[in-house]
Motif scaffolding. Structure first.
Motif, PDB file in Angstrom:
ATOM      1  N   ILE A   1       0.865  -1.186   0.000  1.00 58.05           N
ATOM      2  CA  ILE A   1       0.000   0.000   0.000  1.00 58.05           C
ATOM      3  C   ILE A   1       0.898   1.232   0.000  1.00 58.05           C
ATOM      4  O   ILE A   1       1.879   1.309   0.756  1.00 58.05           O
ATOM      5  CB  ILE A   1      -0.917   0.020   1.241  1.00 58.05           C
ATOM      6  CG1 ILE A   1      -1.871  -1.180   1.208  1.00 58.05           C
ATOM      7  CG2 ILE A   1      -1.710   1.315   1.311  1.00 58.05           C
ATOM      8  CD1 ILE A   1      -2.729  -1.305   2.450  1.00 58.05           C
ATOM      9  N   GLY A   2       0.589   2.178  -0.857  1.00 54.29           N
ATOM     10  CA  GLY A   2       1.354   3.409  -0.913  1.00 54.29           C
ATOM     11  C   GLY A   2       1.009   4.336   0.248  1.00 54.29           C
ATOM     12  O   GLY A   2      -0.126   4.361   0.731  1.00 54.29           O
ATOM     13  N   VAL A   3       1.989   5.092   0.703  1.00 54.98           N
ATOM     14  CA  VAL A   3       1.754   6.083   1.753  1.00 54.98           C
ATOM     15  C   VAL A   3       0.778   7.136   1.227  1.00 54.98           C
ATOM     16  O   VAL A   3       0.956   7.685   0.144  1.00 54.98           O
ATOM     17  CB  VAL A   3       3.073   6.739   2.190  1.00 54.98           C
ATOM     18  CG1 VAL A   3       2.809   7.882   3.162  1.00 54.98           C
ATOM     19  CG2 VAL A   3       3.993   5.705   2.815  1.00 54.98           C
ATOM     20  N   GLY A   4      -0.287   7.383   2.006  1.00 56.59           N
ATOM     21  CA  GLY A   4      -1.327   8.299   1.580  1.00 56.59           C
ATOM     22  C   GLY A   4      -2.504   7.614   0.936  1.00 56.59           C
ATOM     23  O   GLY A   4      -3.545   8.246   0.707  1.00 56.59           O
ATOM     24  N   GLN A   5      -2.372   6.311   0.638  1.00 57.90           N
ATOM     25  CA  GLN A   5      -3.463   5.542   0.052  1.00 57.90           C
ATOM     26  C   GLN A   5      -4.073   4.638   1.119  1.00 57.90           C
ATOM     27  O   GLN A   5      -3.369   4.122   1.985  1.00 57.90           O
ATOM     28  CB  GLN A   5      -2.964   4.699  -1.119  1.00 57.90           C
ATOM     29  CG  GLN A   5      -2.414   5.506  -2.286  1.00 57.90           C
ATOM     30  CD  GLN A   5      -1.885   4.618  -3.393  1.00 57.90           C
ATOM     31  OE1 GLN A   5      -1.686   3.421  -3.204  1.00 57.90           O
ATOM     32  NE2 GLN A   5      -1.671   5.195  -4.567  1.00 57.90           N
ATOM     33  N   CYS A   6      -5.381   4.426   1.012  1.00 58.77           N
ATOM     34  CA  CYS A   6      -6.106   3.568   1.952  1.00 58.77           C
ATOM     35  C   CYS A   6      -6.011   4.167   3.362  1.00 58.77           C
ATOM     36  O   CYS A   6      -5.297   5.145   3.605  1.00 58.77           O
ATOM     37  CB  CYS A   6      -5.557   2.134   1.921  1.00 58.77           C
ATOM     38  SG  CYS A   6      -6.551   0.935   2.828  1.00 58.77           S
ATOM     39  N   CYS A   7      -6.762   3.623   4.276  1.00 58.27           N
ATOM     40  CA  CYS A   7      -6.764   4.135   5.645  1.00 58.27           C
ATOM     41  C   CYS A   7      -5.393   3.974   6.294  1.00 58.27           C
ATOM     42  O   CYS A   7      -4.927   4.853   7.023  1.00 58.27           O
ATOM     43  CB  CYS A   7      -7.821   3.402   6.477  1.00 58.27           C
ATOM     44  SG  CYS A   7      -9.525   3.703   5.934  1.00 58.27           S
ATOM     45  N   ALA A   8      -4.732   2.828   6.000  1.00 59.06           N
ATOM     46  CA  ALA A   8      -3.425   2.581   6.592  1.00 59.06           C
ATOM     47  C   ALA A   8      -2.408   3.602   6.089  1.00 59.06           C
ATOM     48  O   ALA A   8      -1.637   4.183   6.871  1.00 59.06           O
ATOM     49  CB  ALA A   8      -2.967   1.162   6.262  1.00 59.06           C
ATOM     50  N   GLY A   9      -2.378   3.839   4.775  1.00 54.13           N
ATOM     51  CA  GLY A   9      -1.420   4.782   4.209  1.00 54.13           C
ATOM     52  C   GLY A   9      -1.658   6.208   4.672  1.00 54.13           C
ATOM     53  O   GLY A   9      -0.708   6.966   4.918  1.00 54.13           O
ATOM     54  N   ARG A  10      -2.923   6.586   4.819  1.00 48.82           N
ATOM     55  CA  ARG A  10      -3.221   7.945   5.279  1.00 48.82           C
ATOM     56  C   ARG A  10      -2.865   8.124   6.757  1.00 48.82           C
ATOM     57  O   ARG A  10      -2.431   9.201   7.181  1.00 48.82           O
ATOM     58  CB  ARG A  10      -4.694   8.269   5.036  1.00 48.82           C
ATOM     59  CG  ARG A  10      -5.024   8.507   3.567  1.00 48.82           C
ATOM     60  CD  ARG A  10      -6.429   9.057   3.397  1.00 48.82           C
ATOM     61  NE  ARG A  10      -7.444   8.045   3.696  1.00 48.82           N
ATOM     62  CZ  ARG A  10      -7.927   7.192   2.809  1.00 48.82           C
ATOM     63  NH1 ARG A  10      -7.491   7.217   1.549  1.00 48.82           N
ATOM     64  NH2 ARG A  10      -8.861   6.318   3.147  1.00 48.82           N
ATOM     65  N   SER A  11      -3.050   7.068   7.556  1.00 52.47           N
ATOM     66  CA  SER A  11      -2.679   7.144   8.966  1.00 52.47           C
ATOM     67  C   SER A  11      -1.173   7.330   9.120  1.00 52.47           C
ATOM     68  O   SER A  11      -0.712   8.105   9.964  1.00 52.47           O
ATOM     69  CB  SER A  11      -3.143   5.881   9.698  1.00 52.47           C
ATOM     70  OG  SER A  11      -2.754   5.900  11.041  1.00 52.47           O
ATOM     71  N   VAL A  12      -0.399   6.629   8.273  1.00 49.55           N
ATOM     72  CA  VAL A  12       1.060   6.785   8.301  1.00 49.55           C
ATOM     73  C   VAL A  12       1.452   8.182   7.825  1.00 49.55           C
ATOM     74  O   VAL A  12       2.363   8.814   8.361  1.00 49.55           O
ATOM     75  CB  VAL A  12       1.724   5.693   7.442  1.00 49.55           C
ATOM     76  CG1 VAL A  12       3.208   5.981   7.253  1.00 49.55           C
ATOM     77  CG2 VAL A  12       1.526   4.330   8.075  1.00 49.55           C
ATOM     78  N   GLN A  13       0.755   8.676   6.818  1.00 50.17           N
ATOM     79  CA  GLN A  13       1.091   9.988   6.265  1.00 50.17           C
ATOM     80  C   GLN A  13       0.813  11.111   7.273  1.00 50.17           C
ATOM     81  O   GLN A  13       1.616  12.039   7.424  1.00 50.17           O
ATOM     82  CB  GLN A  13       0.294  10.221   4.979  1.00 50.17           C
ATOM     83  CG  GLN A  13       0.655  11.504   4.245  1.00 50.17           C
ATOM     84  CD  GLN A  13      -0.163  11.659   2.969  1.00 50.17           C
ATOM     85  OE1 GLN A  13      -1.383  11.481   2.978  1.00 50.17           O
ATOM     86  NE2 GLN A  13       0.521  11.962   1.877  1.00 50.17           N
ATOM     87  N   THR A  14      -0.328  11.032   7.967  1.00 51.36           N
ATOM     88  CA  THR A  14      -0.697  12.091   8.915  1.00 51.36           C
ATOM     89  C   THR A  14      -0.100  11.877  10.304  1.00 51.36           C
ATOM     90  O   THR A  14       0.014  12.829  11.073  1.00 51.36           O
ATOM     91  CB  THR A  14      -2.221  12.174   9.036  1.00 51.36           C
ATOM     92  OG1 THR A  14      -2.730  10.921   9.550  1.00 51.36           O
ATOM     93  CG2 THR A  14      -2.855  12.458   7.682  1.00 51.36           C
ATOM     94  N   GLY A  15       0.230  10.626  10.623  1.00 50.79           N
ATOM     95  CA  GLY A  15       0.750  10.335  11.958  1.00 50.79           C
ATOM     96  C   GLY A  15      -0.319  10.341  13.032  1.00 50.79           C
ATOM     97  O   GLY A  15       0.003  10.409  14.217  1.00 50.79           O
ATOM     98  N   ARG A  16      -1.587  10.248  12.655  1.00 48.84           N
ATOM     99  CA  ARG A  16      -2.690  10.266  13.617  1.00 48.84           C
ATOM    100  C   ARG A  16      -3.605   9.058  13.410  1.00 48.84           C
ATOM    101  O   ARG A  16      -3.761   8.599  12.273  1.00 48.84           O
ATOM    102  CB  ARG A  16      -3.518  11.543  13.479  1.00 48.84           C
ATOM    103  CG  ARG A  16      -2.755  12.812  13.812  1.00 48.84           C
ATOM    104  CD  ARG A  16      -3.699  14.006  13.894  1.00 48.84           C
ATOM    105  NE  ARG A  16      -4.375  14.213  12.614  1.00 48.84           N
ATOM    106  CZ  ARG A  16      -3.903  14.996  11.654  1.00 48.84           C
ATOM    107  NH1 ARG A  16      -2.745  15.621  11.809  1.00 48.84           N
ATOM    108  NH2 ARG A  16      -4.576  15.168  10.525  1.00 48.84           N
TER     109      ARG A  16
END
Length: 715
Positions: free
Chosen positions: A384-399
């Motif tokens: 999964i790319g960073v910023g994609q899907c819920c997991a990627g967005r959580s990693v991108q925002t840190g929240r």
């Protein structure tokens, strides 16, 4: 005669009373002044007088019923009588006999009216006092009954037994024939009989009623009390009333409601009597209080069960977190730790699946490290790319983030392409894995429920995310440290190997020089030098084959013994060198120094101790005590040809050089050296042919060094 005179002056007497009473329209008909005047002039004769007395008695009763003051009425009568008496004296001043008769009549009339008024007032007062006394007694009994009910409710007795006792107390207190208590089931929306003091209806304690069925169902549905003088006369109530084998007519039925943050129906309590009966307000209030006690008791029980369940769950959660933390602290097996975290996160959050993603080194994509409840083939090839899907967005925002049914619209989600999986999962919680503000990945919890997790569940998952982040970081640090140690070990072994080769080359050159020299003294000195160099080479060879730069003391001694036997044992002599087992680990800094020291002590034992003997035994032993290592070389030879301190020995002799080397080398280890003769008993030793030789008791030379063991030097 008097009545005629008074009749002539009625207007004057009324005017007198008018002035006293302040009533400008004259004494009002029916007032005390009007009645007093009417009785005085005797308009109606004896019957009228009797009627006036009755009216005063009734007025006294009315005054008592209204809570009026008797003293005020009596004072008013006295004022009217005094005014009339004064006026009569003026009217009859020239007729003293009539004046006395009028005054006496007025006095008797006043006394009769006061007595009638007081009698009526006192009668009501006595009745009220009696009723109050009865009410007080009844209230005391009710309070005692409520205390008994409250005590039973607060006891540890079984709930059904408690309700049975409450029903019995209510029936006894109200003197009714039946008291029944129903509980309301919110899920099934039915009332179930839980307790009764009398006969059971058809179905016993399993008797149930729907809402608005019978009088209990009607009260539960409307939430209002229901009173009936004859319940059997009402067809709407007869359904429940006919369920009993006895006919009950009088009925009072009240809802049991808990009034908290939100009103909640607990059930219904009913009391019934065989005869027709109207229940009083006091009786209704009593049952209302009982219903309130039952409601509070049931709510407290429910809260206790909830609190107890929450405590058990919290204890379970804390125990699980502690267990996971203990595993993280006790093992560096990352796969095992992460699998435990994903499993326990699912169980404690009430979800069905979980997954731990790790951020790739390029910090652009995520891959799965561990999972629970997901298809292995699916997750092994998933990225999964960073910023994609819920997991990627959580990693991108840190929240952390939570969402419901986001899989259908998010084409980048790995669940989006699996119709079977997306139909089972509805909500997701993703929490980033962070260590010191550095994001390592995230943990995702997938649930089949269409609702977000509670704050407590979310905090639990965050705790597990922190544990996973620590586990991943520890595994990375351990792997880097392990590779560093392996590299260091390889380099050190290579270094020791090269040093050993160089020393072997030096020993070979010295041996070649020894063979070419013709001087016996030079040849002997070169032999000693070769022995020393080969001892060092043997030590470095030992270190070159160890995983880390350290060696056991007995292994060092054996290497030295092998070199000494080859270089120093004189031809024709049978010298046995023994090395006793000793597991003391010597750090790298001290290994080479200790090897040279042992080499010199063994060399001196052979060269000087065995000079006058054809056979002998040399023993090497070591032990550790209080952080100090002691190494002894013991021989049964004749001993050194001197007994002087080291400072007095000859520096020019080979013997003096060896002892001087020992002194300087052991000083580098902050140790001491001693050389002494002792008489002792030594155990049997083995000869070269395998036969035992009993040394017995004799004199022995002991060369001993002691130095502190610095374990910090191991690395």
């Amino acid at each position: 005669m008097l009545e005629q005179v008074l009749a002539q002056h009625v207007a004057r007497l009324r005017s007198c009373l008018q002035q006293v009473s302040g009533d400008w329209a004259g004494p009002e008909e029916g007032s005390d002044a009007w009645l007093l005047l009417s009785a005085l002039i005797g308009d109606d004769g004896e019957s009228g007088k009797h009627n006036i007395l009755s009216r005063f008695e009734q007025s006294g009763r009315w005054l008592a019923e209204q809570g009026g003051k008797l003293d005020a009425r009596l004072s008013g009568l006295q004022t009217y009588a005094d005014a009339l008496n004064s006026e009569l004296k003026q009217i009859l001043r020239e007729q003293p006999e009539l004046m006395l008769e009028a005054s006496e009549r007025l006095r008797q009339l006043q006394s009769s009216l006061v007595l009638a008024l007081t009698r009526g007032y006192q009668g009501i007062t006595d009745q009220v006092r009696l009723e109050n006394s009865h009410a007080t007694l009844l209230l005391e009994q009710r309070l005692v009954a409520l205390q008994r009910i409250n005590g039973i409710s607060n006891s540890a007795v079984d709930l059904d037994q408690t309700l049975e006792s409450i029903a019995q107390i209510v029936a006894e207190e109200l003197k009714v024939d039946l008291c029944s208590i129903f509980f309301y089931d919110e899920l099934q929306r039915v009332l179930t009989l839980r307790a009764t003091n009398g006969p059971r209806p058809l179905g016993g304690l399993h008797f149930t009623l729907r809402l608005n069925e019978g009088y209990s169902g009607r009260v539960a549905d409307r939430g209002q009390p229901l009173l009936a003088r004859d319940a059997l006369a009402d067809s709407n109530l007869a359904t429940e009333a006919n369920a009993y084998s006895i006919d009950y007519h009088g009925l009072m039925s009240l809802p049991i409601i808990f009034f908290g943050n939100d009103e909640r129906l607990i059930g219904v309590i009913s009391v019934q009597s065989c005869e027709q009966r109207d229940f009083t307000r006091d009786e209704i209030s009593f049952v209302e209080i009982v219903a309130g006690i039952i409601a509070i008791n049931i709510e407290n029980g429910r809260l206790y069960e909830q609190t107890d369940e929450q405590l058990r769950r919290k204890v379970h959660e804390l125990a699980t977190i502690h267990r996971v933390s203990s595993i993280i602290a006790s093992t560096l097996n990352l796969d095992e730790v992460l699998q435990i975290i994903t499993t326990q996160a699912v169980h404690l959050s009430g979800a069905e699946r979980s997954c731990i993603f790790e951020l790739d080194p390029d910090r652009r994509r995520l891959h799965v490290l561990a999972h629970y409840g997901l298809n292995t083939d699916l997750v092994t090839r998933m990225q999964i790319g960073v910023g994609q899907c819920c997991a990627g967005r959580s990693v991108q925002t840190g929240r952390p983030s939570m969402a419901v049914d986001c899989f259908h619209s998010d084409e980048h989600c790995f669940i989006h392409g699996d119709p079977f999986l997306s139909s089972e999962i509805h909500s997701v919680l993703c929490v980033p894995l962070k260590v010191k503000q550095k994001i390592l990945g995230c943990i995702c919890i997938y649930s089949s429920h269409r609702h977000l997790l509670s704050p407590e569940q979310m905090q639990l998952v965050i705790t597990f995310a922190n544990e996973a982040a620590i586990a991943i970081e520890n595994a990375r640090l351990y792997e880097e440290t392990r590779r560093g140690l392996e590299l260091k070990s390889v380099l050190l072994r290579e270094l020791h190997h090269r040093v050993k080769n160089n020393l072997a080359t030096v020993a070979g050159i010295l041996s070649l020089q020894r063979r070419r020299t013709k001087s016996p003294e030079v040849r002997y000195i070169l032999a000693e030098s070769v022995n020393r160099v080969q001892g060092l080479a043997a030590t470095h060879d030992l270190l070159a084959h160890e995983d880390v730069s350290e060696a056991r003391l007995d292994d060092i001694a054996r290497k030295i013994v092998g070199v000494a036997n080859a270089n120093l044992s004189p031809p024709g002599k049978r010298i046995t060198i023994q090395v006793e087992p000793c597991g003391i680990v010597i750090p790298s800094r001290a290994v080479t120094i200790l090897a040279l020291v042992i080499n010199e002590m063994v060399s001196n034992a052979i060269k000087h101790g065995m000079v006058e003997r054809n056979q002998g035994v040399v023993t090497i032993r070591g032990h550790e005590e209080d952080g100090m290592v002691t190494v002894q070389v013991i021989d049964n030879g004749s001993g050194p040809p001197f007994a002087l301190p080291l400072a007095e020995s000859s520096e020019g002799s080979s013997e003096g050089l060896g002892l001087s080397l020992i002194r300087h080398l052991i000083g580098d280890l902050r140790g001491t050296f001693a050389l002494r003769r002792e008489t002792r008993t030594v155990e049997a030793t083995m000869q070269e042919n395998g036969e035992a030789e009993q040394s017995g008791q004799g004199d022995y030379t002991i060369a001993e060094v002691r130095f502190p063991l610095d374990r910090r030097s191991h690395s």
